[in-house]
Design an enzyme around this catalytic site. Structure first.
Site, short mmCIF file in Angstrom:
data_model
loop_
_atom_site.label_atom_id
_atom_site.label_comp_id
_atom_site.label_asym_id
_atom_site.label_seq_id
_atom_site.Cartn_x
_atom_site.Cartn_y
_atom_site.Cartn_z
CG HIS A 97 -1.96 1.06 1.20
ND1 HIS A 97 -3.29 0.79 1.37
CD2 HIS A 97 -1.88 2.40 0.99
CE1 HIS A 97 -3.99 1.90 1.28
NE2 HIS A 97 -3.16 2.90 1.06
CG HIS B 246 -0.71 7.02 -1.15
ND1 HIS B 246 -1.89 7.11 -1.85
CD2 HIS B 246 -1.01 6.39 0.02
CE1 HIS B 246 -2.86 6.57 -1.13
NE2 HIS B 246 -2.36 6.12 0.01
CE LYS C 262 -7.49 1.75 -0.84
NZ LYS C 262 -6.46 2.77 -0.66
CG HIS D 30 -10.00 4.15 2.87
ND1 HIS D 30 -8.94 5.01 2.96
CD2 HIS D 30 -10.81 4.45 3.92
CE1 HIS D 30 -9.10 5.79 4.02
NE2 HIS D 30 -10.22 5.47 4.62
CG HIS E 57 -5.34 2.10 5.69
ND1 HIS E 57 -6.68 2.06 5.88
CD2 HIS E 57 -5.15 2.79 4.55
CE1 HIS E 57 -7.28 2.69 4.90
NE2 HIS E 57 -6.37 3.15 4.07
CG ASP F 42 -1.94 4.84 3.79
OD1 ASP F 42 -1.94 5.27 2.62
OD2 ASP F 42 -2.79 5.18 4.63
#
Lengths: 346, 346
Positions: free
Chosen positions: A17, A19, A106, A143, A179, A252
């Site tokens: 995960h 970004h 996602k 999420h 998460h 994350d």
């Protein structure tokens, strides 16, 4: 994994995960993951979002281009691509994504986190999409917060019944609760069948809500889902060190320039890429289970995603260093900014 | 109180919990309270703190000096002085404070809010001080959070047993649970004997934890105690409009320059002085109990503190205006910055 007083040698991790943004930020952050990661699952909430196979392949080319300078040293790092599932996603888009090499979709709740305006409100309207993902083996990453609750403390727990319903309705759909932050969340995932897993972030292993709003306000500890109660963090730690293969690393790691955090309307996200393994070493060794670090960081994720284990080994040597107070020209403040750490990636 | 479609005329309020700071900030903020308040209870957590009768009298002179320019218009505003109770406070200091005209002592938990390093850890060590306060009629105002809990969501509720014990041990000590934020807090105060009251802030009537960390991070909504769950806010609203004289206004209006809020370590406090009555008009009229606004704002506090009611009347006329996005050169961002309001103080 080989642990001595002076060195920790472990299999390169998979960050399931991550970004990495676009443009200059992409070029800035990538090396901080490539050093210790074999692969990373790249989140699609860019601007505009990654919605189709074509978007994902274009984004992958952009990432590979940005990786080139570092790839002189590191030859086996690989971005794992995702698309964002929206109310407009069709089964055809799922099959096309899978055929192009995308490995996960996602699902964001609408408006709940950075760039999630295209997110979902009605999970049940996605049955065709889940069926298609189940058939072709695209992993569904959630999420896990409902978009409608008026209390951020409840949103993850309120999502769990929806998550469980989807898991039972699509027993061959591989699903990840991303998460996870609450005790109820880890219990739920633990009880669900083998098609279900969860990622745990390094920052949720060390932060509670008190690190955000318990003393002074700490915007660089603010993330979604927000860090919860001390009991919740204890449950996350116990789960991460337990050796249960349903739980694995997803950092994350989410870089935001200082100005986007220290303002009147601050962004959610904690930048952990440069210290993600060190946080794990700290937490797992405090718990007396450093032996479980490598499975959590480098094996369970690959196994759930049905990928071969990374072959590259990375080494951390005992050498004190201080985490920078900020990275890059945009001044991204990392977790543990200014803290002295004992282990350094060689 | 006289309410028409175009005008609300009410008795000037008493703000039984106010931060006015020192120096330029003092001069800046005072007029925003004096316009609608007859009296305000001035908090002692200055730098250095107000610890003695002499400190309080010096601070009172400073405040009266700063009030002069406005006093050409408003002749009956009065600061009600407090001292900070610390582990070093003695019964003699209590009697001297009372003799000098101080009306309350404020008990802060150590390190829990702005300038509270001199605060208390062991409440039971204060028995002599509480006895002295009880004897001479100095009101005991509590920042009702325990200093030792590792979760900010629990600190007020965990303080309640200590508060109740003090109330039963000193049945003649008038005690105030300041800025109550939880359902358990209002229930506890409601059940305790008549020597016990609580203040409620305007911002806790309109904010929940979601307004701080539920969407983007909002530092200008961050305060101590932190705004709690929607159910807690509902309990505060029901209590404020109930007509129970144990609950009255204390704004806890706490100005911080923008830079002290929008940074990596933000201060706690919401600046509400310019709109405190308008927030009340909004909340009480939404609940259909505008008739209870004046008792809550202008009567119950005076009665508990055994003060005559203010005689001055203030008038709000229906005239749209927009709350400034910031006040003063130091740029203090108020609650409801930029929001259009219907009622304006004439």
């Amino acid at each position: 994994m080989k642990i001595t007083a002076e060195s920790i040698v472990m299999r390169a991790a998979d960050d399931m995960h991550l970004h990495v943004r676009q443009g200059q930020m992409l070029a800035d952050v990538l090396p901080h993951t490539m050093g210790w990661c074999g692969r990373a699952l790249i989140m699609p909430n860019t601007k505009p979002p990654i919605l189709t196979a074509e978007d994902a392949m274009r984004y992958k080319r952009e990432i590979l281009e940005a990786m080139k300078p570092s790839n002189d040293r590191i030859t086996d790092s690989e971005p794992l691509m995702t698309i964002m599932i929206t109310p407009a996603t069709t089964p055809e888009m799922i099959f096309a994504a899978k055929a192009a090499g995308v490995i996960a979709g996602k699902i964001y709740p609408k408006g709940m986190t950075t760039n999630s305006d295209d997110g979902v409100i009605d999970y049940m309207a996605l049955d065709d999409v889940f069926q298609a993902m189940s058939e072709c083996g695209l992993v569904a990453c959630f999420h896990g917060e409902v978009p409608w609750s008026n209390c951020c403390l409840d949103r993850e727990d309120k999502f769990l019944p929806f998550f469980a319903n989807i898991a039972y309705a699509f027993p061959k759909l591989r699903m990840v609760l991303e998460h996870v932050t609450t005790e109820k969340g880890v219990v739920c995932v633990g009880r669900l069948p083998e098609n279900v897993a969860a990622t745990i972030t390094p920052h949720h292993l060390v932060l509670t809500i008190d690190d955000v709003i318990g003393g002074m306000l700490k915007p660089h500890h603010f993330c979604k889902p927000v860090a919860k109660r001390p009991e919740d963090r204890a449950a996350l730690i116990c789960t991460a060190i337990s050796g249960n293969p349903k739980f694995f690393l997803g950092t994350d790691s989410a870089p935001h320039p200082r100005g986007a955090k220290e303002c009147d309307t601050g962004c959610a996200g904690v930048f952990t890429a440069p210290i993600a393994v060190q946080v794990g070493i700290h937490v797992f060794s405090e718990a007396g289970r450093l032996d479980q670090l490598e499975p959590f960081y480098s094996r369970f994720g690959a196994e759930f995603y049905q990928l071969p284990l990374n072959r590259r080994q990375v080494e951390y040597e005992r050498q004190p260093w201080t985490v920078p107070t900020a990275y890059f020209q945009s001044e991204v403040v990392p977790l543990w900014a200014g803290r002295q750490l004992n282990w350094r990636l060689t």
